[in-house]
Design a protein around this motif. Structure first.
Motif, PDB file in Angstrom:
ATOM      1  N   LEU A  37       0.106  -3.212   2.678  1.00  0.00           N
ATOM      2  CA  LEU A  37       0.499  -1.988   3.364  1.00  0.00           C
ATOM      3  C   LEU A  37       0.029  -2.049   4.816  1.00  0.00           C
ATOM      4  CD1 LEU A  37      -0.395   0.718   0.677  1.00  0.00           C
ATOM      5  CD2 LEU A  37       1.869  -0.218   1.199  1.00  0.00           C
ATOM      6  N   LYS A  38       0.987  -2.205   5.736  1.00  0.00           N
ATOM      7  CA  LYS A  38       0.639  -2.229   7.159  1.00  0.00           C
ATOM      8  C   LYS A  38       1.908  -2.036   7.973  1.00  0.00           C
ATOM      9  CE  LYS A  38       0.908  -7.269   7.657  1.00  0.00           C
ATOM     10  NZ  LYS A  38       0.245  -8.444   8.235  1.00  0.00           N
ATOM     11  N   LEU A  39       1.760  -1.504   9.165  1.00  0.00           N
ATOM     12  CA  LEU A  39       2.878  -1.328  10.080  1.00  0.00           C
ATOM     13  C   LEU A  39       3.181  -2.654  10.760  1.00  0.00           C
ATOM     14  CD1 LEU A  39       1.666   2.051  11.567  1.00  0.00           C
ATOM     15  CD2 LEU A  39       3.711   1.747  10.169  1.00  0.00           C
ATOM     16  N   SER A  40       4.438  -3.059  10.711  1.00  0.00           N
ATOM     17  CA  SER A  40       4.796  -4.394  11.208  1.00  0.00           C
ATOM     18  C   SER A  40       4.696  -4.517  12.719  1.00  0.00           C
ATOM     19  CB  SER A  40       6.218  -4.743  10.757  1.00  0.00           C
ATOM     20  OG  SER A  40       7.141  -3.784  11.257  1.00  0.00           O
ATOM     21  N   ASN A  41       4.832  -3.405  13.453  1.00  0.00           N
ATOM     22  CA  ASN A  41       4.859  -3.483  14.919  1.00  0.00           C
ATOM     23  C   ASN A  41       3.606  -2.918  15.575  1.00  0.00           C
ATOM     24  OD1 ASN A  41       5.341  -0.840  14.247  1.00  0.00           O
ATOM     25  ND2 ASN A  41       6.974  -0.524  15.760  1.00  0.00           N
TER      26      ASN A  41
ATOM     27  N   GLN B 289     -10.860  -4.736   5.495  1.00  0.00           N
ATOM     28  CA  GLN B 289      -9.888  -5.013   4.453  1.00  0.00           C
ATOM     29  C   GLN B 289      -8.665  -4.123   4.570  1.00  0.00           C
ATOM     30  OE1 GLN B 289     -12.975  -4.142   1.495  1.00  0.00           O
ATOM     31  NE2 GLN B 289     -11.598  -2.676   0.519  1.00  0.00           N
ATOM     32  N   LEU B 290      -7.618  -4.498   3.827  1.00  0.00           N
ATOM     33  CA  LEU B 290      -6.358  -3.784   3.778  1.00  0.00           C
ATOM     34  C   LEU B 290      -6.012  -3.471   2.323  1.00  0.00           C
ATOM     35  CD1 LEU B 290      -4.468  -6.029   6.344  1.00  0.00           C
ATOM     36  CD2 LEU B 290      -5.089  -3.640   6.726  1.00  0.00           C
ATOM     37  N   VAL B 291      -5.005  -2.605   2.145  1.00  0.00           N
ATOM     38  CA  VAL B 291      -4.599  -2.177   0.811  1.00  0.00           C
ATOM     39  C   VAL B 291      -3.361  -2.950   0.379  1.00  0.00           C
ATOM     40  CG1 VAL B 291      -3.943  -0.200  -0.625  1.00  0.00           C
ATOM     41  CG2 VAL B 291      -5.474   0.129   1.341  1.00  0.00           C
ATOM     42  N   LEU B 292      -3.363  -3.448  -0.841  1.00  0.00           N
ATOM     43  CA  LEU B 292      -2.187  -4.094  -1.395  1.00  0.00           C
ATOM     44  C   LEU B 292      -1.132  -3.052  -1.756  1.00  0.00           C
ATOM     45  CD1 LEU B 292      -3.816  -6.756  -3.768  1.00  0.00           C
ATOM     46  CD2 LEU B 292      -2.694  -7.170  -1.564  1.00  0.00           C
ATOM     47  N   ASP B 293       0.127  -3.459  -1.691  1.00  0.00           N
ATOM     48  CA  ASP B 293       1.245  -2.552  -1.941  1.00  0.00           C
ATOM     49  C   ASP B 293       1.553  -2.502  -3.433  1.00  0.00           C
ATOM     50  OD1 ASP B 293       3.478  -1.014  -1.940  1.00  0.00           O
ATOM     51  OD2 ASP B 293       4.737  -2.408  -0.794  1.00  0.00           O
ATOM     52  N   LEU B 294       0.889  -1.599  -4.141  1.00  0.00           N
ATOM     53  CA  LEU B 294       1.087  -1.513  -5.584  1.00  0.00           C
ATOM     54  C   LEU B 294       2.467  -0.988  -5.961  1.00  0.00           C
ATOM     55  CD1 LEU B 294      -2.272  -0.227  -7.113  1.00  0.00           C
ATOM     56  CD2 LEU B 294      -1.635  -2.503  -6.333  1.00  0.00           C
ATOM     57  N   THR B 295       3.226  -0.431  -5.001  1.00  0.00           N
ATOM     58  CA  THR B 295       4.576   0.001  -5.336  1.00  0.00           C
ATOM     59  C   THR B 295       5.496  -1.187  -5.606  1.00  0.00           C
ATOM     60  OG1 THR B 295       5.417   0.054  -3.053  1.00  0.00           O
ATOM     61  CG2 THR B 295       4.260   2.018  -3.859  1.00  0.00           C
ATOM     62  N   ASN B 296       5.116  -2.358  -5.129  1.00  0.00           N
ATOM     63  CA  ASN B 296       5.870  -3.590  -5.360  1.00  0.00           C
ATOM     64  C   ASN B 296       5.538  -4.108  -6.760  1.00  0.00           C
ATOM     65  OD1 ASN B 296       6.778  -6.273  -5.470  1.00  0.00           O
ATOM     66  ND2 ASN B 296       6.435  -6.605  -3.283  1.00  0.00           N
ATOM     67  N   PRO B 297       6.516  -4.238  -7.664  1.00  0.00           N
ATOM     68  CA  PRO B 297       6.227  -4.689  -9.028  1.00  0.00           C
ATOM     69  C   PRO B 297       5.536  -6.050  -9.087  1.00  0.00           C
ATOM     70  CG  PRO B 297       8.442  -3.783  -8.897  1.00  0.00           C
ATOM     71  CD  PRO B 297       7.935  -3.880  -7.485  1.00  0.00           C
TER      72      PRO B 297
ATOM     73  N   LYS C  76      10.909   0.109   1.806  1.00  0.00           N
ATOM     74  CA  LYS C  76      11.910   0.104   2.878  1.00  0.00           C
ATOM     75  C   LYS C  76      12.196   1.526   3.366  1.00  0.00           C
ATOM     76  CE  LYS C  76      13.859  -4.256   1.286  1.00  0.00           C
ATOM     77  NZ  LYS C  76      15.033  -4.974   0.736  1.00  0.00           N
ATOM     78  N   ASP C  77      13.386   2.101   3.011  1.00  0.00           N
ATOM     79  CA  ASP C  77      13.740   3.414   3.549  1.00  0.00           C
ATOM     80  C   ASP C  77      13.221   4.564   2.697  1.00  0.00           C
ATOM     81  OD1 ASP C  77      15.374   2.958   1.398  1.00  0.00           O
ATOM     82  OD2 ASP C  77      17.216   3.688   2.349  1.00  0.00           O
ATOM     83  N   ARG C  78      12.370   4.280   1.704  1.00  0.00           N
ATOM     84  CA  ARG C  78      11.786   5.329   0.847  1.00  0.00           C
ATOM     85  C   ARG C  78      10.287   5.476   1.128  1.00  0.00           C
ATOM     86  NH1 ARG C  78      11.267   4.928  -4.151  1.00  0.00           N
ATOM     87  NH2 ARG C  78      11.553   7.136  -4.672  1.00  0.00           N
ATOM     88  N   GLN C  79       9.903   5.419   2.381  1.00  0.00           N
ATOM     89  CA  GLN C  79       8.479   5.428   2.722  1.00  0.00           C
ATOM     90  C   GLN C  79       7.778   6.719   2.302  1.00  0.00           C
ATOM     91  OE1 GLN C  79       6.753   2.733   3.885  1.00  0.00           O
ATOM     92  NE2 GLN C  79       8.711   1.693   3.520  1.00  0.00           N
ATOM     93  N   SER C  80       8.511   7.827   2.228  1.00  0.00           N
ATOM     94  CA  SER C  80       7.857   9.076   1.849  1.00  0.00           C
ATOM     95  C   SER C  80       7.420   9.078   0.387  1.00  0.00           C
ATOM     96  CB  SER C  80       8.783  10.271   2.107  1.00  0.00           C
ATOM     97  OG  SER C  80       9.914  10.224   1.261  1.00  0.00           O
TER      98      SER C  80
END
Length: 722
Positions: free
Chosen positions: A417-421, A430-438, A478-482
């Motif tokens: 989880l991080k902003l690309s730009n 440390q950073l947080v892993l994207d648990l929304t990704n299966p 992607k487009d479901r960030q909320s």
């Protein structure tokens, strides 16, 4: 004549009330002592008519006037204040009306009943089900909401509360709990005034680091431990939460509880359903103490993993070694655990990583392989060595996190989880892993399960989570960030569900850098939690007092450490109030301290059933006096354990006798101070004497005999003598 007219008028009035009550449809959710009564209005909406003490005569329910506060108020209609639910339909219409369709009620067993109320918008195929479970013996009600989209297109949920409750009183007093790292669970009480008061979190992972998702709400006047009308409420959710308190122009209060909708508009496609977390509450007319005991009983029976089973007493290596250790040193530390008589040795942070070894907190997170230079023979060797010395072995994990200096970060930058730009934002490096990704969720699951499969003797896990979400963006969503904040938590639960299917009873501590996760959404997967990294016993008394309002003692891990300058007895007595453990360099302790500690563990093993499973009575608050007194009483009222702590008492300060609570007035009890330092005698004047329960609760004990010494303590065992 006037009396006759008045009598006739009242007769007609009450007859009309009874006829009206009989004609209306009424839904009653009730426990042994509490009831919530809902009625269906002429407009076919559901209203809350009553919340309070259950009537002795159940026929009296029918006399309650119809409600004027809608049970689950919708947005976009005529109500002018905060709604429980607000959504946008697929055609862009931002309104919602919910009308009663049907309801059903059933007994799940001899203690739990469930009521489900189906509501639907008359213009749109959107359905909402209000769910209520009533736990009869515990006087607990659990409520949650199910939202179904049967429209042809997508709808957006902007607000989606778990619960809405209404109150009408002269005044309202709110007790909340707030803090920060190492200063958690500070208790604060305030009078609610007109307008809005909100308690919320936007932290994502360590969601209750600043505000804890619990509260007391007292009606008419402030409540104390034994008097006052109130509810105690908590949300079973490990993510962002919000409690909304709003007093309207007529002095009525609405309380809305649920997921924080901040940055979390949630989209439902055709045919999808969203289920909110549960809001858990109890009602008491006899103060905060009774409310706490209700919650504790419910938690042990329903809210915490294996809540009626014993816990392990452990020795942690963190204070002894931090991340600097090797295999030989750890094996030697096993002897320290056996000296104290603990059940388990817990290996903390620092055991993993090879390309990027975990020699500090800047590297290694995500690379969960044994560090070959520290542990050349692996975890399995340590498990066997511990078992050979009569110990179980446990290990620390932080599977949701990653260090930028790690192989995982190099191999899977899209898993984070991080902003690309923008620049990466670090907490504890440390950073947080994207648990929304299966794929990430599957990876986290296998971190835990593969380790347990490889090392079947592992008996305990400490699950940590040391940062919140910032600069967070999910490549997967992607487009479901909320949906990020909500889906992260739901994914975490799915991972834990999978782990528990394979290992249903493995003890796991929920750590989260201290008190960052303390909720019943998570605790159904965990046996205990770490309430704070602050283990100074003076500070801990306030922290443990706070948590005791909502969580039973066996869930609150409390360790004897080297923090603070108090005696080993004071530190131990504080830790014994909850789930005892040790995190201390035993080699630095004196022989007398080791001897005392070994005996203290034996004492705790004798008393812990009463502490873990007994009723808690908070008798003297550290917020009100320079001391704290609590006691636990077992169900049979045959055994009690009293803890007395003198705080920063002043010269010539007078502390009065303490009246005990919860005993049987007709039983005789022997009073004995225990956990004494070897070679010392009790200063308790009543030590060894026998008193009736009535005397102990009426006259009480003098817990400060002789000279008053700051930062001293007593543990008193009270046993039925007949």
């Amino acid at each position: 004549m006037k009396k006759f007219i008045l009598f006739t008028y009242l007769t007609i009035f009450y007859s009309a009330v009874i006829v009206n009550a009989q004609a209306r449809k009424e839904i009653v959710i009730a426990t042994k002592n509490v009831s919530v009564i809902l009625t269906i209005g002429a407009n076919n909406r559901v209203y809350q008519s009553y919340l309070g003490k259950r009537f002795v005569n159940q026929d009296d329910d029918r006399l309650i006037p119809g409600g004027k506060h809608e049970a689950y108020i919708t947005g976009g209609m005529e109500d002018l204040l905060q709604p429980a639910i607000r959504l946008t339909h697929s055609d862009g219409n931002p309104s919602l009306e919910l009308q009663y369709v049907s309801h059903d009620a059933k007994n799940l067993d001899d203690n739990v009943s469930e009521t489900n109320i189906l509501l639907q918008d008359p213009k749109y195929p959107v359905q909402v089900i209000l769910h209520y479970q009533a736990f009869n013996k515990e006087d607990i009600i659990k409520s949650w909401t199910e939202i179904r989209n049967n429209e042809k297109g997508e709808i957006t949920l902007d607000d989606y509360a778990s619960s809405m409750l209404h109150f009408e009183a002269k005044d309202y007093w709110l007790t909340q709990f707030h803090g920060d790292w190492a200063s958690e669970m500070k208790m604060q009480e305030s009078k609610l005034t007109s307008g809005v008061k909100e308690i919320d979190s936007k932290l994502g992972t360590r969601a209750d680091m600043y505000q804890t998702p619990v509260f007391f709400l007292a009606l008419n006047k402030p409540a104390d431990e034994t008097t006052g009308e109130l509810i105690a409420g908590t949300l079973a959710w490990t993510g962002n939460f919000k409690f909304h308190f709003e007093i309207d122009e007529r002095n009525a209060l609405r309380v809305i509880s649920g997921i924080n909708p901040y940055a979390s508009a949630y989209k439902l496609k055709k045919g999808e359903t969203f289920i909110t977390p549960a809001f858990i509450f109890t009602y008491s007319t006899t103060g905060k103490g009774e409310a706490s005991r209700n919650l504790h009983k419910w938690a042990r029976n329903y809210g915490v993993l294996d809540g009626n089973k014993p816990r392990l007493t452990l020795l942690n290596n963190w204070e002894a070694t931090h991340v600097n250790f090797d295999e030989k040193e750890l094996v030697n530390l096993f002897d320290d655990a056996t000296k104290l008589g603990t059940d388990l040795f817990l290996l903390d942070d620092g055991w993993f990583g090879n390309k990027y070894p975990r020699n500090n907190d800047k590297a290694g997170l995500g690379d969960w392989q044994e560090n070959k230079s520290k542990l050349p023979n692996g975890i399995g060797y340590l498990v066997k060595q511990a078992e050979a010395k009569g110990l179980k072995f446990g290990i620390w994990l932080e599977p949701e996190m990653v260090n930028p200096k790690s192989e995982l970060y190099e191999q899977h930058p899209d898993w984070i989880l991080k902003l690309s730009n923008r620049n990466e934002n670090y907490q504890r490096n440390q950073l947080v892993l994207d648990l929304t990704n299966p794929k990430v969720a599957d990876y986290v699951y296998h971190v835990v399960v593969d380790m347990l499969v490889k090392n079947p003797g592992l008996a305990y896990i400490k699950w940590d989570c040391n940062r919140s979400m910032t600069n967070a963006w999910s490549p997967y969503l992607k487009d479901r960030q909320s949906a990020l904040y909500v889906d992260y938590t739901l994914s975490l639960y799915k991972i834990l569900d999978r782990i528990r299917q394979k290992y249903p009873h493995l003890p796991i501590m929920l750590c989260s850098g201290g008190g960052g996760r303390t909720d019943y959404g998570a605790l159904k997967y965990f046996t205990e939690f770490w309430p704070s990294d602050d283990t100074d016993p003076l500070e801990r008394l306030y922290i443990q007092w706070g948590y005791s309002n909502f969580f039973p003692a066996l869930t609150i891990s409390s360790h004897v450490t080297s923090w603070g300058k108090q005696s080993i007895k004071f530190r131990t007595d504080v830790a014994m109030m909850d789930k005892l453990g040790y995190d201390i360099k035993v080699s630095k302790m004196t022989d007398e301290e080791v001897k005392f500690s070994k005996q203290a563990v034996k004492n705790y093993n004798r008393l812990n059933n009463t502490i873990w499973f007994g009723d808690l009575y908070r008798i003297v608050s550290p917020y009100e006096e320079n001391r704290m007194v609590v006691m636990y009483v077992n169900e049979e009222k045959s055994k009690a354990v009293l803890f007395n702590y003198n705080l920063n008492t002043r010269y010539k300060e007078v502390l009065n006798r303490v009246r005990l609570q919860g005993l049987d007035s007709h039983k005789q009890y022997k009073v004995e101070e225990t956990n004494l330092v070897p070679g010392t005698k009790s200063n308790l004047a009543e030590n060894g004497h026998v008193f009736s329960g009535d005397y102990l609760m009426t006259m009480g004990l003098n817990l400060t005999p002789g000279k008053l010494i700051p930062l001293t303590s007593m543990v008193i065992e009270i046993s039925a003598a007949n």
